[in-house]
Structure formats: C-alpha cells, structure tokens
Design an enzyme around this catalytic site. Structure first.
Site, PDB file in Angstrom:
ATOM      1  N   SER A 193      25.945  32.568  39.855  1.00 13.30           N
ATOM      2  CA  SER A 193      26.226  31.463  38.925  1.00 13.30           C
ATOM      3  C   SER A 193      25.052  31.210  37.993  1.00 13.30           C
ATOM      4  O   SER A 193      25.243  30.943  36.799  1.00 13.30           O
ATOM      5  CB  SER A 193      26.558  30.194  39.721  1.00 13.30           C
ATOM      6  N   ASP A 249      29.897  41.264  38.492  1.00  8.67           N
ATOM      7  CA  ASP A 249      30.062  40.077  37.629  1.00  8.67           C
ATOM      8  C   ASP A 249      28.971  39.976  36.567  1.00  8.67           C
ATOM      9  O   ASP A 249      29.257  39.659  35.398  1.00  8.67           O
ATOM     10  CB  ASP A 249      30.067  38.796  38.473  1.00  8.67           C
ATOM     11  N   ASN A 292      36.761  40.578  36.900  1.00  2.00           N
ATOM     12  CA  ASN A 292      37.298  39.354  37.488  1.00  2.00           C
ATOM     13  C   ASN A 292      36.215  38.284  37.534  1.00  2.00           C
ATOM     14  O   ASN A 292      36.166  37.466  38.454  1.00  2.00           O
ATOM     15  CB  ASN A 292      37.833  39.643  38.897  1.00  2.00           C
ATOM     16  N   ARG A 312      44.749  34.289  36.712  1.00  2.00           N
ATOM     17  CA  ARG A 312      43.922  33.087  36.932  1.00  2.00           C
ATOM     18  C   ARG A 312      44.056  32.186  35.700  1.00  2.00           C
ATOM     19  O   ARG A 312      43.774  32.608  34.574  1.00  2.00           O
ATOM     20  CB  ARG A 312      42.463  33.487  37.186  1.00  2.00           C
ATOM     21  N   SER A 328      36.117  23.901  37.691  1.00  2.00           N
ATOM     22  CA  SER A 328      35.000  23.258  36.979  1.00  2.00           C
ATOM     23  C   SER A 328      34.459  24.183  35.886  1.00  2.00           C
ATOM     24  O   SER A 328      33.725  23.744  35.009  1.00  2.00           O
ATOM     25  CB  SER A 328      33.876  22.923  37.959  1.00  2.00           C
ATOM     26  N   ASP A 352      33.012  27.931  47.718  1.00  2.00           N
ATOM     27  CA  ASP A 352      32.795  29.339  48.089  1.00  2.00           C
ATOM     28  C   ASP A 352      32.272  29.449  49.527  1.00  2.00           C
ATOM     29  O   ASP A 352      32.814  30.211  50.345  1.00  2.00           O
ATOM     30  CB  ASP A 352      31.825  30.027  47.122  1.00  2.00           C
ATOM     31  N   GLU A 404      39.730  34.860  43.525  1.00  2.00           N
ATOM     32  CA  GLU A 404      39.900  36.311  43.526  1.00  2.00           C
ATOM     33  C   GLU A 404      41.247  36.726  44.098  1.00  2.00           C
ATOM     34  O   GLU A 404      41.792  37.787  43.792  1.00  2.00           O
ATOM     35  CB  GLU A 404      38.764  36.962  44.301  1.00  2.00           C
ATOM     36  N   ARG A 437      43.235  32.501  48.341  1.00  2.00           N
ATOM     37  CA  ARG A 437      42.342  32.525  49.514  1.00  2.00           C
ATOM     38  C   ARG A 437      42.885  31.710  50.690  1.00  2.00           C
ATOM     39  O   ARG A 437      42.505  31.958  51.832  1.00  2.00           O
ATOM     40  CB  ARG A 437      40.946  32.029  49.126  1.00  2.00           C
ATOM     41  N   HIS A 477      35.572  39.840  47.376  1.00  2.00           N
ATOM     42  CA  HIS A 477      34.254  40.035  48.012  1.00  2.00           C
ATOM     43  C   HIS A 477      34.014  39.073  49.166  1.00  2.00           C
ATOM     44  O   HIS A 477      33.472  39.445  50.200  1.00  2.00           O
ATOM     45  CB  HIS A 477      33.158  39.889  46.949  1.00  2.00           C
ATOM     46  N   ARG A 478      34.437  37.801  48.987  1.00  2.00           N
ATOM     47  CA  ARG A 478      34.140  36.827  50.048  1.00  2.00           C
ATOM     48  C   ARG A 478      34.995  37.055  51.294  1.00  2.00           C
ATOM     49  O   ARG A 478      34.560  36.757  52.406  1.00  2.00           O
ATOM     50  CB  ARG A 478      34.300  35.391  49.533  1.00  2.00           C
ATOM     51  N   LYS A 531      31.402  42.739  43.694  1.00  2.00           N
ATOM     52  CA  LYS A 531      31.541  41.662  42.694  1.00  2.00           C
ATOM     53  C   LYS A 531      30.266  40.816  42.630  1.00  2.00           C
ATOM     54  O   LYS A 531      29.825  40.428  41.549  1.00  2.00           O
ATOM     55  CB  LYS A 531      32.750  40.781  43.022  1.00  2.00           C
TER      56      LYS A 531
HETATM   57  O1  LIG Z   1      30.664  27.739  37.814  1.00  2.00           O
HETATM   58  C1  LIG Z   1      30.474  28.569  38.703  1.00  2.00           C
HETATM   59  O2  LIG Z   1      29.464  29.318  38.721  1.00  2.00           O
HETATM   60  C2  LIG Z   1      31.448  28.665  39.803  1.00  2.00           C
HETATM   61  C3  LIG Z   1      32.307  27.622  40.057  1.00  2.00           C
HETATM   62  C4  LIG Z   1      33.248  27.627  41.191  1.00  2.00           C
HETATM   63  O3  LIG Z   1      34.561  27.779  40.665  1.00  2.00           O
HETATM   64  P1  LIG Z   1      35.607  26.533  40.450  1.00  2.00           P
HETATM   65  O4  LIG Z   1      34.967  25.559  39.554  1.00  2.00           O
HETATM   66  O5  LIG Z   1      36.783  27.237  39.839  1.00  2.00           O
HETATM   67  O6  LIG Z   1      35.860  25.969  41.812  1.00  2.00           O
HETATM   68  C5  LIG Z   1      32.960  28.745  42.178  1.00  2.00           C
HETATM   69  O7  LIG Z   1      34.050  28.930  43.042  1.00  2.00           O
HETATM   70  C6  LIG Z   1      32.656  30.042  41.472  1.00  2.00           C
HETATM   71  O8  LIG Z   1      32.376  31.075  42.400  1.00  2.00           O
HETATM   72  C7  LIG Z   1      31.432  29.900  40.621  1.00  2.00           C
HETATM   73  C1  LIG Z   2      35.466  32.207  42.708  1.00  2.00           C
HETATM   74  C2  LIG Z   2      34.518  33.122  42.565  1.00  2.00           C
HETATM   75  O1  LIG Z   2      34.244  33.798  41.431  1.00  2.00           O
HETATM   76  P1  LIG Z   2      34.476  33.506  39.875  1.00  2.00           P
HETATM   77  O2  LIG Z   2      33.106  33.278  39.329  1.00  2.00           O
HETATM   78  O3  LIG Z   2      35.098  34.734  39.354  1.00  2.00           O
HETATM   79  O4  LIG Z   2      35.342  32.294  39.742  1.00  2.00           O
HETATM   80  C3  LIG Z   2      33.665  33.502  43.720  1.00  2.00           C
HETATM   81  O5  LIG Z   2      32.650  34.198  43.507  1.00  2.00           O
HETATM   82  O6  LIG Z   2      33.959  33.124  44.865  1.00  2.00           O
END
Ligand SMILES: O=C(O)C1=C[C@@H](OP(=O)(O)O)[C@@H](O)[C@H](O)C1
Ligand SMILES: C=C(OP(=O)(O)O)C(=O)O
Length: 440
Positions: free
Chosen positions: A23, A49, A92, A122, A173, A323, A351, A354, A397-398, A422
């Site tokens: 992130s 990613d 993805n 998505r 978010s 996550d 992904e 879940r 991946h998770r 990923k």
């Molecule tokens: O902003 C980010 O870096 C992320 C926000 C989260 O997603 P959501 O906001 O869709 O829950 C998380 O699940 C994702 O792996 C990374």
């Molecule tokens: C939801 C995930 O990834 P993304 O950043 O593609 O939303 C994740 O890494 O669990």
C-alpha cells in the site's frame, strides 16, 4: 508449480525481514511521479502489484530508474504526464488501478485501463460517479460499473475555484484514496464528502500520511468531509523508505503464536502508519505473547489451557484490518472455541469472493463455518485438522499465505502457490526458513 505440499511442522522460530508495504509502495510511486523533483525510494516492494504501477508510470513517460534491487529513482513530472495516449494493463492491483483512473481522468489525454478477468469483476462505479461530478470523461468498455475503462480528456464542470465532490465509502476505501491523491492536481480547493459508512479507514490515514510526505496537507472532519486547500502541489521529499508490509507480517506472527515461536518480524513496529499492525493486538487478545519495538514485532505462544490449547476464540469487528483478518480466520482453526469475524463484507469484492473461498477451504480442514453476508463464524475441528487437505487458492495471494499456516496442525497441499507473487513472490521460501518439519 501446480501445488506445494507442506509437511506437518512443529517448530516455528526465527526472524524475518519483511518485504516493503504494497500500500505504501504504490502510493509513493504515484506521488513521486506526479511531484516536482526527483525522489529516491528505498525498500520498495518487488511484486506483481508494484510491477504494474512501475510499468504504467514508465508507459506514461515517467523516468523510472532502478538503482539497486529495491531502490528506485523517480523523476517527477510536476503534474502532467508526457504521454497522452496509452493502454495500461494493471493486473489485479487495486492500489494501481483506482488511483490511476482518478489521476488520468483529470488530465488531457486518451487512456485505456484494463486488468485480469477478476479486475473486470471488481466494482469501480462509485469512483467513476464521483469523478464524473468534476467533468471527467470516462466510459465503460465492458460491463457498466466495472473495468476496463476508457478515459478521454478532462473537461471541467466547475468554473469556480472550489471542487466539491461526493463519494461512497462503503464498497472500497480505495475510491476515496484515489480522489484524495488526484484532486491536488487541479490546483483548486477541493471538498470531498463521504456518503455511506467509510470502510477500511486506516488506509485513508495511510493515504493522508503519504500525501503529507509530498507536501500536501488535507483537513478532515470525522473522516466524513475532507478539504484539500487551494494551491497545494506535490513536491518531492528527496528520499523515502518504505516500511515493511504489516499484512505480510500477519502470517509470520500467526505462525509464532500457533507454533511456540518466538517469531520476530522486522520492518514494521509500534510506530507504523499501517492499520494492519493492529493485527498484533487481535493476536494478543487470542492469548499470544506479543512484544514490539519501533521497527519490529515478536509473537510467541502464550500458556496452554486445560485442553492443551494456546489460543482463545475471539469475537471481533475486523473492518479496520480487512486483509489481516483473513489470517485470523485460519488461526481460528487452532483456537479453543467459536471465533466470530464481523463487518467484512468487502471481502466479497477483492481478489476473489473471500467469504465464500475462506468458508469452503476452512471446511476442508474440518472446521464448521457459518458464512454470513458480512461475517464468518468458525468452529474449529474437535480432534485436530483433517490431514492432507488440498487447498484451492482462487488466484488470491492471501488465501495461499493464510492456509500455509494449516501445516502447523496437519500436512496440507496448497494449489497454485505462485499466486503469492501479487504481493510476496518469495513467501514460501521465507516461510520455510522459520517453519521446521516434525522430525519423526
Ligand atoms: O488502499 C489500500 O492500500 C488498500 C485498501 C484495502 O481495500 P478496501 O478499501 O477495498 O477494503 C485493502 O484491502 C487493500 O489490500 C489495500
Ligand atoms: C485486496 C487486496 O488487494 P488490492 O490492492 O488489489 O485491493 C489485497 O492485497 O488483499
């Protein structure tokens, strides 16, 4: 490799240096590209990613130089990408797709953005609807509401000096993150109002912290209204280091808590800006011993109860750690009772679905699982995990990383383990350095 067989493991111990946070990596890559000046980034995550973000930036004309294995130099373009026509493939990677849509839709070029088939399932309508309020010209190339997308030159709707926009916060978010990161490019004052409940809030805190590194300050009122004052520009801070990935830390900390430990992760600690460090508190609530320093966390098993269990079941609202909460679902297999994980509806849109995937695979290990619209209720098997289960990973991946923990209770087969690329390409090699098979 089609599958990986993990033998029953008993001893788990050691120290792991974490890979960089996904992130943070993708946020600072984009901000460094948009900024004025050159940014040296250290400890960037190397994974699918971040690879998609790096490739997209290079295609858009950003000078990206790899200076060492995980270090990059990014020459910022000061607000406008040199390339005005491009086809971007983003796999993805939500953290690449969503912010790039927002940024490119405020520019004056033609762009097409696509991903793997799952990315095209998505949702992205909430972000597109918000951007259209500003005058972004975005079309759906496949199913309405979903990628792939076509972006045409921006023609601002707002003539005055303030952008006001509403965005829904209850699906992902990342839509709010995308708007926050893009709107300073307009040079105008921007007011973003979040409608619906904002999920995954710590990721917004993470966004604001990264924007601040690049000189843009955002004011907010109770995480409902965000104001970006006028005339703020992204400026390179010069150097930045990426923290270790707190979500990736969860698998190793869990291994330490289930399998005696101690396991120490380095690269993330009590000063982290990542929400998933709070996974450690959940693990502690389950009875694990946790200690933390500025840049490390250590987990080991607590005391056994009368039934020989180290870990207690919990009932937890997991909205703040979507996550890392997946890791809790697998730890629940080792707990002394029924674990409830609540407020995780967003799992269905990631992904894979879940909630469905987790329920199906936990059952293969002998658990009883009630799958709600936004919760999982997990009852662990009474007489230990079912041995030799074959776990499907759904290109998630998770799923692969979480279910590797099952080897602490029974031998297990993980199908398609390479999906970890990923966010953590050498996950299984790193795990094998800590987890030692039982010696008969
Ligand atoms: O902003 C980010 O870096 C992320 C926000 C989260 O997603 P959501 O906001 O869709 O829950 C998380 O699940 C994702 O792996 C990374
Ligand atoms: C939801 C995930 O990834 P993304 O950043 O593609 O939303 C994740 O890494 O669990």
């Amino acid at each position: 490799m089609k599958w990986l067989d993990l033998p029953l493991a008993k001893k788990v111990q050691g120290t792991i240096r974490l890979p960089g946070s996904k992130s943070i990596s993708n946020r600072i890559l984009l901000l460094a590209a948009l900024a004025q000046g050159t940014t040296q980034i250290h400890d960037l995550l190397a994974s699918d990613d971040t690879g998609h973000m790096l490739d997209a930036l290079a295609q858009l004309g950003v000078m990206v130089t790899q200076t060492e294995k995980n270090n990059y130099r990014i020459c910022g373009i000061n607000g406008t990408f040199p390339v005005t026509d491009a086809d971007l493939f983003l796999g993805n990677a939500g953290t690449a797709f969503r912010p790039l849509v927002a940024v490119l839709s405020l520019m004056h070029g033609h762009y097409r953005l696509s991903g793997v088939p799952r990315m095209h399932e998505r949702p992205i309508a909430d972000l597109v609807d918000a951007l259209r309020q500003l005058g972004s010209n975005i079309n759906y190339l496949g199913n309405p509401g979903f990628p792939p997308l076509e972006i045409k030159p921006f023609s601002p709707h707002i003539i005055g000096d303030t952008h006001a926009v509403r965005v829904k916060g209850n699906v992902s978010s990342q839509f709010l993150t995308a708007l926050l990161m893009a709107l300073p490019l307009s040079g105008k004052k921007s007011i973003i109002e979040v409608t619906g409940t904002l999920i995954s809030q710590p990721y917004i805190e993470l966004t604001l912290a990264q924007m601040q590194h690049f000189g843009v300050l955002v004011e907010h009122t109770n995480w409902r209204q965000f104001v970006i004052p006028t005339q703020q520009k992204y400026r390179s801070p010069g150097h930045l280091s990426v923290e270790g990935d707190a979500s990736s830390a969860s698998y190793f900390l869990a291994a330490g808590a289930i399998g005696n430990g101690p396991v120490k992760v380095e690269g993330v600690g009590c000063n982290s800006v990542q929400g998933d460090v709070r996974f450690a508190a959940a693990l502690e609530q389950m009875g694990a011993k946790i200690s933390m320093g500025e840049n490390w966390i250590e987990a080991s098993s607590g005391n056994k109860d009368v039934n020989g269990k180290f870990l207690h079941a919990i009932d937890l609202d997991c909205n703040h750690i979507p996550d890392a909460a997946m890791t809790l679902a697998v730890i629940a297999l080792f707990a002394d009772g029924v674990t409830m994980l609540r407020n995780i509806a967003s799992w269905r849109l990631k992904e894979t679905d879940r909630l469905a995937a987790m329920s199906t695979e936990l059952r293969k290990l002998g658990a009883s699982v009630e799958e709600g619209a936004d919760y999982l209720r997990i009852t662990p098997p009474i007489h230990g995990l079912t041995p030799h289960a074959t776990i499907d990973t759904y290109d998630d991946h998770r799923m692969a990383m979480c279910f590797s923990l099952a080897c602490l209770g029974a031998p297990v087969r993980i199908n398609d383990p390479q999906c970890v690329a990923k966010t953590f390409p050498d996950y299984f090699e790193r795990l094998s350095q800590l987890v030692h098979p039982e010696i008969k």
